[in-house]
Motif scaffolding. Structure first.
Motif, PDB file in Angstrom:
ATOM      1  N   ALA A  66       4.209   0.491  -6.097  1.00 51.69           N
ATOM      2  CA  ALA A  66       3.771  -0.262  -4.915  1.00 51.69           C
ATOM      3  C   ALA A  66       4.950  -0.752  -4.103  1.00 51.69           C
ATOM      4  N   PHE A  67       4.796  -0.686  -2.767  1.00 54.58           N
ATOM      5  CA  PHE A  67       5.762  -1.264  -1.822  1.00 54.58           C
ATOM      6  C   PHE A  67       4.978  -2.208  -0.924  1.00 54.58           C
ATOM      7  N   LEU A  68       5.220  -3.500  -1.107  1.00 52.86           N
ATOM      8  CA  LEU A  68       4.377  -4.529  -0.508  1.00 52.86           C
ATOM      9  C   LEU A  68       5.145  -5.324   0.541  1.00 52.86           C
ATOM     10  N   GLY A  69       4.409  -5.985   1.430  1.00 45.81           N
ATOM     11  CA  GLY A  69       5.033  -6.759   2.503  1.00 45.81           C
ATOM     12  C   GLY A  69       5.233  -8.222   2.157  1.00 45.81           C
ATOM     13  N   GLY A  70       4.967  -8.588   0.903  1.00 41.85           N
ATOM     14  CA  GLY A  70       5.149  -9.975   0.470  1.00 41.85           C
ATOM     15  C   GLY A  70       5.429  -9.997  -1.017  1.00 41.85           C
ATOM     16  N   GLY A 107      -3.020 -13.326  -8.511  1.00 38.03           N
ATOM     17  CA  GLY A 107      -2.405 -14.642  -8.302  1.00 38.03           C
ATOM     18  C   GLY A 107      -2.004 -14.978  -6.887  1.00 38.03           C
ATOM     19  N   GLY A 108      -2.169 -14.019  -5.961  1.00 36.70           N
ATOM     20  CA  GLY A 108      -1.812 -14.305  -4.572  1.00 36.70           C
ATOM     21  C   GLY A 108      -0.429 -13.792  -4.204  1.00 36.70           C
ATOM     22  N   VAL A 109      -0.026 -14.119  -2.975  1.00 38.28           N
ATOM     23  CA  VAL A 109       1.246 -13.674  -2.397  1.00 38.28           C
ATOM     24  C   VAL A 109       1.979 -14.903  -1.872  1.00 38.28           C
ATOM     25  N   ASP A 110       3.282 -14.955  -2.087  1.00 41.85           N
ATOM     26  CA  ASP A 110       4.069 -16.049  -1.499  1.00 41.85           C
ATOM     27  C   ASP A 110       3.805 -16.134  -0.003  1.00 41.85           C
ATOM     28  N   ARG A 111       3.621 -17.348   0.505  1.00 40.16           N
ATOM     29  CA  ARG A 111       3.438 -17.617   1.930  1.00 40.16           C
ATOM     30  C   ARG A 111       2.097 -17.121   2.473  1.00 40.16           C
ATOM     31  N   ASP A 152      -3.634 -35.877   4.444  1.00 37.79           N
ATOM     32  CA  ASP A 152      -4.747 -35.586   3.547  1.00 37.79           C
ATOM     33  C   ASP A 152      -4.649 -34.116   3.125  1.00 37.79           C
ATOM     34  N   VAL A 153      -4.723 -33.208   4.124  1.00 36.46           N
ATOM     35  CA  VAL A 153      -4.467 -31.776   3.906  1.00 36.46           C
ATOM     36  C   VAL A 153      -3.429 -31.353   4.940  1.00 36.46           C
ATOM     37  N   LEU A 154      -2.311 -30.790   4.487  1.00 33.15           N
ATOM     38  CA  LEU A 154      -1.227 -30.363   5.388  1.00 33.15           C
ATOM     39  C   LEU A 154      -0.951 -28.882   5.166  1.00 33.15           C
ATOM     40  N   ILE A 155      -0.868 -28.132   6.280  1.00 30.55           N
ATOM     41  CA  ILE A 155      -0.534 -26.710   6.185  1.00 30.55           C
ATOM     42  C   ILE A 155       0.608 -26.383   7.149  1.00 30.55           C
ATOM     43  N   VAL A 156       1.597 -25.643   6.649  1.00 31.31           N
ATOM     44  CA  VAL A 156       2.694 -25.142   7.484  1.00 31.31           C
ATOM     45  C   VAL A 156       2.358 -23.694   7.828  1.00 31.31           C
ATOM     46  N   LEU A 157       2.319 -23.374   9.130  1.00 26.81           N
ATOM     47  CA  LEU A 157       1.898 -22.055   9.601  1.00 26.81           C
ATOM     48  C   LEU A 157       3.022 -21.342  10.347  1.00 26.81           C
ATOM     49  N   GLY A 158       3.091 -20.013  10.203  1.00 25.45           N
ATOM     50  CA  GLY A 158       4.018 -19.228  11.019  1.00 25.45           C
ATOM     51  C   GLY A 158       4.865 -18.272  10.201  1.00 25.45           C
ATOM     52  N   ALA A 159       5.463 -17.295  10.901  1.00 23.58           N
ATOM     53  CA  ALA A 159       6.253 -16.254  10.240  1.00 23.58           C
ATOM     54  C   ALA A 159       7.751 -16.453  10.452  1.00 23.58           C
ATOM     55  N   GLY A 160       8.137 -17.592  11.025  1.00 26.13           N
ATOM     56  CA  GLY A 160       9.554 -17.852  11.310  1.00 26.13           C
ATOM     57  C   GLY A 160      10.274 -18.451  10.115  1.00 26.13           C
ATOM     58  N   ASP A 161      11.232 -19.353  10.405  1.00 25.94           N
ATOM     59  CA  ASP A 161      12.052 -19.914   9.321  1.00 25.94           C
ATOM     60  C   ASP A 161      11.640 -21.325   8.920  1.00 25.94           C
ATOM     61  N   LEU A 162      10.533 -21.822   9.463  1.00 29.07           N
ATOM     62  CA  LEU A 162      10.048 -23.141   9.068  1.00 29.07           C
ATOM     63  C   LEU A 162       9.733 -23.163   7.569  1.00 29.07           C
ATOM     64  N   ASP A 163       9.367 -22.011   7.038  1.00 28.86           N
ATOM     65  CA  ASP A 163       9.034 -21.907   5.617  1.00 28.86           C
ATOM     66  C   ASP A 163      10.202 -22.297   4.714  1.00 28.86           C
TER      67      ASP A 163
END
Length: 457
Positions: free
Chosen positions: A143-147, A311-315, A433-444
Motif C-alpha cells: 500500500a501507498f497511502l496519503g496519510g 484505527g484511523g489516519v493521523d490528522r 467544550d469541543v475544539l477542532i483544528v482544521l486545515g492542510a497547512g502547518d497549523l497542525d
C-alpha cells in the motif's frame, strides 16, 4: 529504464507524505536512497533513521556519488518543486531518468493488481481502510497511502502480495499515470482549479481516469456524481452510497460513542459491522473500502474484523483528548465539502455541546474560488477562529485573505480573526467544550502543544 537496472533512487522533495512511502519501498528493497527537502520534519528525520540520506539545501555536492550515475539512478520529484531547482536542472541536463511520484506508482500498477481510490475527498481514509482490511486478510497487500495509518505508524505497507492499494491523486492529473485493476471514486467536487481552470476540465480528468481501469477489473463509484465514466469493455461497474446503491448500509446504530451497521452487497451482505473509528462519514468510506476488498476475495469475517480494528489516519478526524469535560481533535479537511462533512459529523456526535473550530485556509486560489462555500460549511459550528492563509506553493493574490470567509459566516456564529503566531495564546486564554483544528497547512504542528495546554487546564 528497467527496474532491475536501478541501484540508486534520488528524491527531490523527499519529505512529502506520498514521496516518503515510495522512498520506504526502495529502502526495503536495499537500494541507495537519498534526497533533498526544503525543511527537516518528523517524517524526514524518521526516513533518515530508516537509512535515507537527506539534505536541506540545494547543493549538488550533497548528492551521493551513487545517485550521480545516469545509467543506474532513478530521480523522482514532486510537482511542487520549481523548474529552476538546481538539483532538478542538473539531472535534466545530464540525461537521467526522471519521473514524477505518480509515474512510479503507475509502474507499480502494471507490476501488481492496483486497487486505487480517487476522489476530491475521502480517498486517504478509504484507501487506508481498504489496505488494512486487505493486509489482515488471507490476501494481504502492498500500500501507498496519503496519510499515516494509525494501525501501522506509517503510510506504507510492503508484502509479497500481488495487490497494491494506492491513493490516486488528481492534483496535476497525477492519477492518469495509473493503470488500476479496480478503483473507487468517492467524490468529484471541483478542486485544484489553479491547475484545471474549469469544473468541466476537472470532471473530464476523472472521466479519462476511468478509461485506464483494466478489463476484468471494476469501478466502484459513489452514486450521484456529476462526472460521466467511460469504461473499457470487460470492466464491471458498481455504485455505492450511504443508504442506496449496489453497496450500501442498513440498520445503522449510533449509540454510546459507537457505530454499527449492516453492509448490503450483491456478493454477500455482512451483518453488524462495527466501526473501529466511529465517525458518521466513515460509514460511507467503509462501504467503499469493504466493496473493493470483497470484490477481490475478502471474506465476511475478514471484512468485519478489518473494520472493527481500523484505527484511523493521523490528522483525519484525529482525537487527541476525549473526555466528558473536553474534546480536542485535529482534521486535515481543507476543501469546503470536507469541512462540511467534518463539521456535520462532529455536530452529529456532539449534538448539545459548544463546538469551536480554528481553521487555517490552504491556498489563495482555493480561498478565492470557494470562500462562500467555506463560510457556509463552517457556519454549522458555534465559534470559528480564522488564521491567515497558508500559501503552500502560491504567491499572494491581492484582496484574497481569510477576511473573505470571515465576512460570509452566518450571523449567529461567534467569530475571530487571529494570526497563526497568536494561536497558542488564544488557546491558553479560553475555555473549550469541543475544539477542532482544521486545515492542510502547518497549523497542525501546534497540535501537540495545544494538547498539552488543554490537558493541564
Amino acid at each position: 529504464m528497467n527496474a532491475k537496472d536501478i541501484h540508486a533512487v534520488y528524491f527531490i522533495g523527499a519529505g512529502g507524505i506520498g514521496m516518503s512511502a515510495i522512498a520506504r519501498y526502495f529502502i526495503k528493497r536495499g537500494l541507495v536512497v537519498a534526497g533533498y527537502d526544503k525543511t527537516p520534519s518528523d517524517l524526514t528525520r524518521q526516513l533518515e533513521r530508516e537509512g535515507m540520506l537527506i539534505h536541506y539545501e540545494e547543493n549538488l555536492d550533497e548528492i551521493p556519488h551513487a545517485c550521480k550515475q545516469p545509467q543506474s539512478s532513478l530521480i523522482i520529484y514532486t510537482p511542487a518543486i520549481p523548474a529552476d531547482h538546481k538539483e532538478l536542472v542538473f539531472f535534466r541536463e545530464n540525461g537521467f531518468e526522471i519521473q514524477k511520484r505518480a509515474q512510479v506508482l503507475g509502474t507499480l500498477t502494471r507490476e501488481h493488481k492496483g486497487l486505487c481510490v480517487a476522489g476530491t475527498h475521502g480517498k486517504t481514509t478509504t484507501s487506508t481502510m481498504c489496505a488494512h482490511i486487505m493486509h489482515q486478510s488471507h490476501l494481504d497487500c502492498n500500500a501507498f497511502l496519503g496519510g499515516i495509518s494509525k494501525n501501522y505508524g506509517t503510510n506504507y505497507i510492503l508484502s509479497d502480495s500481488d495487490f497494491v492499494v494506492i491513493e490516486a491523486d488528481e492534483f496535476d492529473r497525477s492519477f492518469h499515470w495509473l493503470r488500476p485493476w479496480m478503483s473507487v471514486i468517492t467524490s468529484t467536487d471541483p478542486d485544484h482549479l489553479d491547475i484545471y481552470g474549469t469544473k468541466e476540465a476537472y470532471l473530464e480528468s476523472f472521466r479519462h481516469y476511468t478509461t485506464l481501469i483494466q478489463p476484468g477489473g471494476a469501478l466502484i463509484i459513489h452514486r450521484g456524481l456529476e462526472m460521466q465514466e467511460s469504461l473499457q469493455e470487460g470492466v464491471r461497474r458498481y455504485d455505492y452510497a450511504l443508504s442506496e446503491g449496489d453497496f450500501h448500509a442498513e440498520n445503522i446504530r449510533i449509540e454510546n460513542g459507537g457505530i454499527t451497521f449492516d453492509f448490503i452487497s450483491p456478493i454477500e451482505s455482512v451483518k453488524d459491522v462495527e466501526l473501529g473509528q466511529p465517525i458518521p462519514i466513515n460509514i460511507e468510506n467503509g462501504i467503499a473500502a469493504m466493496a473493493m476488498a470483497q470484490l477481490n476475495g475478502c471474506t465476511a469475517d475478514e471484512l468485519r474484523y478489518g473494520m472493527k480494528t481500523y484505527g484511523g489516519v493521523d490528522r483525519r478526524f484525529d482525537f487527541k483528548i476525549k473526555t466528558d469535560r473536553l474534546v480536542f481533535l485535529s482534521d486535515y479537511a481543507h476543501h469546503p465539502k470536507e469541512i462540511y462533512q467534518s463539521a456535520r459529523s462532529i455536530r452529529e456526535l456532539y449534538k448539545n455541546r459548544r463546538i469551536t473550530a480554528i481553521f487555517q485556509p490552504h491556498l489563495y486560489t482555493r480561498t478565492r474560488d470557494f470562500y462562500r462555500e467555506f463560510a457556509e460549511a463552517l457556519s454549522q459550528l458555534d465559534e470559528v477562529v480564522l488564521t491567515e492563509i497558508y500559501p503552500a506553493r502560491e504567491e499572494p493574490i491581492e484582496g484574497v485573505t481569510s477576511q473573505l470567509i470571515y465576512d460570509n459566516l452566518a450571523p449567529g456564529v461567534k467569530k475571530e480573526l487571529i494570526n497563526k503566531a497568536d494561536v497558542i495564546d488564544y488557546v491558553k486564554s479560553r475555555d473549550f467544550d469541543v475544539l477542532i483544528v482544521l486545515g492542510a497547512g502547518d497549523l497542525d504542528n501546534m497540535v501537540p502543544q495545544i494538547t498539552k495546554i488543554l490537558q493541564q487546564k
